[in-house]
Write a protein that holds these residues in place. Structure first.
Motif, PDB file in Angstrom:
ATOM      1  N   ALA A   1      18.790  76.339  -7.285  1.00  0.00           N
ATOM      2  CA  ALA A   1      18.885  74.949  -6.816  1.00  0.00           C
ATOM      3  C   ALA A   1      20.199  74.319  -7.269  1.00  0.00           C
ATOM      4  O   ALA A   1      20.823  73.562  -6.503  1.00  0.00           O
ATOM      5  N   LEU A   2      20.620  74.627  -8.491  1.00  0.00           N
ATOM      6  CA  LEU A   2      21.902  74.110  -8.972  1.00  0.00           C
ATOM      7  C   LEU A   2      23.059  74.699  -8.166  1.00  0.00           C
ATOM      8  O   LEU A   2      24.011  73.981  -7.828  1.00  0.00           O
TER       9      LEU A   2
ATOM     10  N   GLY B   1      10.781  79.672 -12.935  1.00  0.00           N
ATOM     11  CA  GLY B   1      11.250  78.303 -12.727  1.00  0.00           C
ATOM     12  C   GLY B   1      12.715  78.149 -13.096  1.00  0.00           C
ATOM     13  O   GLY B   1      13.467  77.463 -12.397  1.00  0.00           O
ATOM     14  N   ILE B   2      13.121  78.776 -14.184  1.00  0.00           N
ATOM     15  CA  ILE B   2      14.531  78.704 -14.586  1.00  0.00           C
ATOM     16  C   ILE B   2      15.406  79.411 -13.554  1.00  0.00           C
ATOM     17  O   ILE B   2      16.494  78.935 -13.204  1.00  0.00           O
ATOM     18  N   ASP B   3      14.927  80.547 -13.026  1.00  0.00           N
ATOM     19  CA  ASP B   3      15.671  81.226 -11.949  1.00  0.00           C
ATOM     20  C   ASP B   3      15.798  80.313 -10.725  1.00  0.00           C
ATOM     21  O   ASP B   3      16.863  80.218 -10.114  1.00  0.00           O
ATOM     22  N   GLN B   4      14.710  79.638 -10.385  1.00  0.00           N
ATOM     23  CA  GLN B   4      14.734  78.725  -9.242  1.00  0.00           C
ATOM     24  C   GLN B   4      15.670  77.546  -9.514  1.00  0.00           C
ATOM     25  O   GLN B   4      16.395  77.102  -8.620  1.00  0.00           O
TER      26      GLN B   4
ATOM     27  N   MET C   1      17.006  66.983 -18.843  1.00  0.00           N
ATOM     28  CA  MET C   1      17.767  67.483 -17.697  1.00  0.00           C
ATOM     29  C   MET C   1      17.440  66.668 -16.451  1.00  0.00           C
ATOM     30  O   MET C   1      18.340  66.352 -15.667  1.00  0.00           O
ATOM     31  N   ARG C   2      16.194  66.360 -16.300  1.00  0.00           N
ATOM     32  CA  ARG C   2      15.751  65.609 -15.123  1.00  0.00           C
ATOM     33  C   ARG C   2      16.333  64.202 -15.104  1.00  0.00           C
ATOM     34  O   ARG C   2      16.718  63.697 -14.050  1.00  0.00           O
ATOM     35  N   ILE C   3      16.426  63.595 -16.266  1.00  0.00           N
ATOM     36  CA  ILE C   3      16.922  62.215 -16.351  1.00  0.00           C
ATOM     37  C   ILE C   3      18.440  62.164 -16.347  1.00  0.00           C
ATOM     38  O   ILE C   3      19.050  61.399 -15.588  1.00  0.00           O
ATOM     39  N   GLU C   4      19.064  62.974 -17.195  1.00  0.00           N
ATOM     40  CA  GLU C   4      20.511  62.897 -17.392  1.00  0.00           C
ATOM     41  C   GLU C   4      21.312  63.757 -16.418  1.00  0.00           C
ATOM     42  O   GLU C   4      22.530  63.591 -16.315  1.00  0.00           O
ATOM     43  N   ARG C   5      20.640  64.696 -15.756  1.00  0.00           N
ATOM     44  CA  ARG C   5      21.303  65.615 -14.824  1.00  0.00           C
ATOM     45  C   ARG C   5      22.394  66.425 -15.515  1.00  0.00           C
ATOM     46  O   ARG C   5      23.457  66.683 -14.962  1.00  0.00           O
ATOM     47  N   THR C   6      22.112  66.851 -16.754  1.00  0.00           N
ATOM     48  CA  THR C   6      22.991  67.766 -17.479  1.00  0.00           C
ATOM     49  C   THR C   6      22.225  69.067 -17.681  1.00  0.00           C
ATOM     50  O   THR C   6      21.053  69.046 -18.057  1.00  0.00           O
TER      51      THR C   6
ATOM     52  N   GLU D   1      19.310  68.593  -4.808  1.00  0.00           N
ATOM     53  CA  GLU D   1      18.802  67.647  -5.797  1.00  0.00           C
ATOM     54  C   GLU D   1      17.273  67.562  -5.802  1.00  0.00           C
ATOM     55  O   GLU D   1      16.657  67.453  -6.851  1.00  0.00           O
ATOM     56  N   ARG D   2      16.681  67.594  -4.627  1.00  0.00           N
ATOM     57  CA  ARG D   2      15.219  67.516  -4.549  1.00  0.00           C
ATOM     58  C   ARG D   2      14.574  68.741  -5.198  1.00  0.00           C
ATOM     59  O   ARG D   2      13.613  68.620  -5.953  1.00  0.00           O
ATOM     60  N   LEU D   3      15.108  69.927  -4.909  1.00  0.00           N
ATOM     61  CA  LEU D   3      14.580  71.146  -5.503  1.00  0.00           C
ATOM     62  C   LEU D   3      14.806  71.166  -7.017  1.00  0.00           C
ATOM     63  O   LEU D   3      13.941  71.605  -7.774  1.00  0.00           O
ATOM     64  N   ILE D   4      15.949  70.675  -7.455  1.00  0.00           N
ATOM     65  CA  ILE D   4      16.225  70.587  -8.888  1.00  0.00           C
ATOM     66  C   ILE D   4      15.154  69.725  -9.557  1.00  0.00           C
ATOM     67  O   ILE D   4      14.555  70.111 -10.561  1.00  0.00           O
ATOM     68  N   ASP D   5      14.890  68.568  -8.985  1.00  0.00           N
ATOM     69  CA  ASP D   5      13.926  67.638  -9.571  1.00  0.00           C
ATOM     70  C   ASP D   5      12.509  68.212  -9.588  1.00  0.00           C
ATOM     71  O   ASP D   5      11.823  68.149 -10.612  1.00  0.00           O
ATOM     72  N   THR D   6      12.078  68.783  -8.473  1.00  0.00           N
ATOM     73  CA  THR D   6      10.709  69.316  -8.431  1.00  0.00           C
ATOM     74  C   THR D   6      10.564  70.536  -9.345  1.00  0.00           C
ATOM     75  O   THR D   6       9.522  70.726  -9.976  1.00  0.00           O
ATOM     76  N   THR D   7      11.616  71.333  -9.457  1.00  0.00           N
ATOM     77  CA  THR D   7      11.570  72.495 -10.344  1.00  0.00           C
ATOM     78  C   THR D   7      11.459  72.055 -11.799  1.00  0.00           C
ATOM     79  O   THR D   7      10.639  72.584 -12.555  1.00  0.00           O
ATOM     80  N   LEU D   8      12.254  71.070 -12.189  1.00  0.00           N
ATOM     81  CA  LEU D   8      12.186  70.561 -13.557  1.00  0.00           C
ATOM     82  C   LEU D   8      10.822  69.933 -13.839  1.00  0.00           C
ATOM     83  O   LEU D   8      10.257  70.113 -14.920  1.00  0.00           O
TER      84      LEU D   8
END
Length: 133
Positions: A42-43, A35-38, A93-98, A48-55
């Motif tokens: 995504a980053l 998941g971290i690799d994914q 990370m999901r909320i703050e996008r950091t 953004e969609r992949l980032i959110d679903t991965t998190l």
């Protein structure tokens, strides 16, 4: 073969095919690594969609890890707290996008996985020693 012998044989077969809690933990930790690799991919592509679903998926996996731990023991409590920190970090990370903590999380997951792999080696060695593998 009588009923008892059939039941005992079925139990022994099931015992051999059942995954130990250590093995389940390792599967979940490997899933977090993937998941971290994914998340890194995504980053990189700024999806953004992949980032959110991965998190989100990483949070689900850490919930599974939390469910495996017995927090009534000192070691179990430490693991529970660590997994809870991972979960909160994924949520933040999901909320703050950091995403400054990704590298540190990767290292922590790798270290914990290595410890569980060592525990599994010791467990298998003990099974071999007792002839129960």
């Amino acid at each position: 073969m009588n009923h008892y012998e059939r039941a005992r044989a079925a139990y022994e077969q099931t015992k051999k095919e059942t995954v130990s809690p250590i093995q389940v933990t390792l599967l979940l930790l490997r899933q977090i690594e993937r998941g971290i690799d994914q998340l890194d991919r995504a980053l990189f592509i700024q999806d953004e969609r992949l980032i959110d679903t991965t998190l989100r998926d990483l949070q689900f996996v850490t919930f599974e890890l939390l469910g495996l731990v017995d927090p009534s023991t000192e070691g179990g409590l430490r693991l529970y707290q660590l997994y809870a920190v991972w979960n909160r970090t994924f949520a933040r990370m999901r909320i703050e996008r950091t995403f400054d903590d990704v590298a540190e999380l990767r290292e922590q997951v790798s270290d914990v996985k290595a410890s569980w792999e060592d525990a599994l080696r010791k467990q298998r060695h003990e099974w071999l020693r007792r002839g129960t593998l």
